[in-house]
Design a protein around this motif. Structure first.
Motif, PDB file in Angstrom:
ATOM      1  N   LYS A   1      49.682  43.206  56.456  1.00 18.64           N
ATOM      2  CA  LYS A   1      50.245  43.160  57.815  1.00 18.64           C
ATOM      3  C   LYS A   1      50.427  41.723  58.300  1.00 18.64           C
ATOM      4  CE  LYS A   1      48.517  47.594  59.382  1.00 18.64           C
ATOM      5  NZ  LYS A   1      47.348  48.232  59.998  1.00 18.64           N
TER       6      LYS A   1
ATOM      7  N   ASP B   1      43.896  42.999  57.075  1.00 19.48           N
ATOM      8  CA  ASP B   1      44.831  43.647  56.163  1.00 19.48           C
ATOM      9  C   ASP B   1      45.980  42.653  55.905  1.00 19.48           C
ATOM     10  OD1 ASP B   1      46.772  45.097  54.940  1.00 19.48           O
ATOM     11  OD2 ASP B   1      46.627  46.834  56.280  1.00 19.48           O
TER      12      ASP B   1
ATOM     13  N   HIS C   1      46.573  42.504  64.414  1.00 21.93           N
ATOM     14  CA  HIS C   1      47.314  41.999  63.250  1.00 21.93           C
ATOM     15  C   HIS C   1      48.706  41.497  63.674  1.00 21.93           C
ATOM     16  CE1 HIS C   1      44.290  44.119  60.726  1.00 21.93           C
ATOM     17  NE2 HIS C   1      44.613  43.204  59.837  1.00 21.93           N
ATOM     18  N   GLN C   2      49.345  42.260  64.580  1.00 19.20           N
ATOM     19  CA  GLN C   2      50.672  41.831  65.046  1.00 19.20           C
ATOM     20  C   GLN C   2      50.590  40.469  65.719  1.00 19.20           C
ATOM     21  OE1 GLN C   2      53.329  44.583  67.240  1.00 19.20           O
ATOM     22  NE2 GLN C   2      51.835  46.144  66.727  1.00 19.20           N
TER      23      GLN C   2
ATOM     24  N   ASN D   1      49.900  37.686  63.141  1.00 21.34           N
ATOM     25  CA  ASN D   1      51.114  37.408  62.362  1.00 21.34           C
ATOM     26  C   ASN D   1      52.140  36.645  63.199  1.00 21.34           C
ATOM     27  OD1 ASN D   1      52.452  37.720  59.801  1.00 21.34           O
ATOM     28  ND2 ASN D   1      53.908  39.009  60.907  1.00 21.34           N
TER      29      ASN D   1
ATOM     30  N   ASP E   1      45.637  47.229  65.084  1.00 19.81           N
ATOM     31  CA  ASP E   1      47.015  47.043  64.657  1.00 19.81           C
ATOM     32  C   ASP E   1      47.703  45.950  65.490  1.00 19.81           C
ATOM     33  OD1 ASP E   1      48.890  48.159  62.727  1.00 19.81           O
ATOM     34  OD2 ASP E   1      50.113  48.460  64.537  1.00 19.81           O
TER      35      ASP E   1
END
Ligand code: N2P
Length: 357
Positions: A110, A107, A279-280, A283, A276
């Protein structure tokens, strides 16, 4: 009495509410799997301080595991025993994993730090649009050698490795594509050749290198070269870069017949439990400061253009580790050759290793 009853009811209600709240908290504290993240990366490929920093910033606990080849990593993910949330395969393996439905789509909303990545490393053939993967490190395959131990010897050709004066002096990286690829390149064939005669010919030629080979090793190659226990090693560029800071007698060359240009990207396997958090984490690794710290520590080449601005100039300007697009254009990226061809490469590599014993 009525008052007492009301107080009792109030206590019951408050307790019930507290219980619900505690349950919710527990759920988000990891009992549901939400609060841990399992990361699967190559050995010696992260500054572990950054793992701690991520844990402190997010409250997520990282379970960190390492692998030493794409093949080993993929087998483990296919088996599914552990559910990895983030992994770092190389390009041809990413293509294979997409094909086998082993990755989930990222995604991009994100991953705002994705804008720190140099365009040059985005949208490559193995993953158009970076649907499934984002850049982590990149590099070449080449030869690190000790100028002091070898006099004026240079490595402009792969054939230089066959020089009889190098008896028992060469370390080879333990990778099927790298070693068979070196044999192919030395014969003027492509790294992605699937012609069985060419592959046999390359293996036979590699067997004649046996007297010069000291060992086929993983990450230990760096210690052996830094301590001058061998004079030459076939390595991934970043390994050379790391030890060249420790021992100034060492230099790195990519032979003229050609070599491999590779890309290691971060992906989320389809078995992931904490998408989730994954993704964190991705990133976080794409952040300019984090990537600069990681690159200075690991010594591989970063695709993060904002990180480069924060790094020492002598590191960033070194063409041996940051070759220009004109130079990298002459190199070949491994293609996904399909299951059958890849296992043929692995079989030949095994045959070559057995021959040495
Ligand atoms: C790190 C290995 C880097 C792998 N030790 C290159 N694909």
């Amino acid at each position: 009495m009525k008052k007492l009853m009301q107080a009792f009811v109030a206590i019951v209600i408050v307790s019930a509410l507290l219980l619900v709240a505690i349950n919710r908290l527990n759920a988000s504290a990891g009992y549901s799997g939400d609060n841990t993240l399992t990361v699967y990366n190559w050995g010696d490929y992260i500054d572990e301080e950054l793992i701690e920093q991520f844990e402190e910033e997010t409250g997520i606990t990282i379970i960190y595991e390492t692998f030493d080849s794409n093949e080993a990593m993929m087998t483990k993910i296919e088996q599914g025993g552990t559910s990895y949330d983030v992994a770092v395969p190389s390009e041809y393996t990413i293509e294979k994993m997409i094909e086998q439905d082993l990755l989930i789509e990222l995604d991009h909303s994100k991953l705002p730090n994705l804008e720190n990545i140099d365009e040059r490393f985005m949208d490559l053939a193995f993953d158009p649009g970076n649907k499934y993967s984002v850049p982590y490190f990149w590099g070449t395959v080449g030869i690190v050698y000790n100028k002091e131990m070898l006099g004026d010897m240079t490595f402009s050709s792969w054939d230089d490795l066959w020089n009889p004066s190098l008896e028992n002096e060469i370390l080879l990286v333990d990778g099927a594509r790298e070693v068979i690829g070196m044999g192919l390149n030395s014969l003027g064939y492509s790294l992605n050749d699937t012609n069985k005669d060419h592959l046999q010919e390359a293996t036979e030629k590699l067997k004649t290198l046996t007297p010069n080979i000291k060992a086929i090793v993983g990450d230990e190659n760096k210690l052996l070269m830094a301590n001058e226990e061998a004079a030459v090693a076939l390595v991934w560029s970043g390994d050379a870069s790391e030890i060249m800071f420790e021992n100034e007698n060492l230099d790195y060359a990519v032979p003229e017949e050609g070599s491999n240009l590779w890309f290691d990207n971060m992906v989320i396997p389809s078995t992931a439990r904490n998408v989730d958090g994954a993704h964190q984490f991705i990133n976080f690794m794409l952040d300019a400061e984090v990537a600069a710290q990681n690159t200075e520590y690991v010594s591989y080449s970063t695709p993060n253009k904002e990180a480069l601005k924060l790094m020492p100039e002598d590191m960033v300007k070194d063409e041996r580790f940051y070759p220009s697009p004109e130079l990298t254009e002459k190199l070949e990226v491994y293609e996904n050759l399909g299951k059958e061809n890849l296992s043929y490469y692995n079989d030949l590599f095994l045959e070559f290793k057995m021959y040495r014993k």
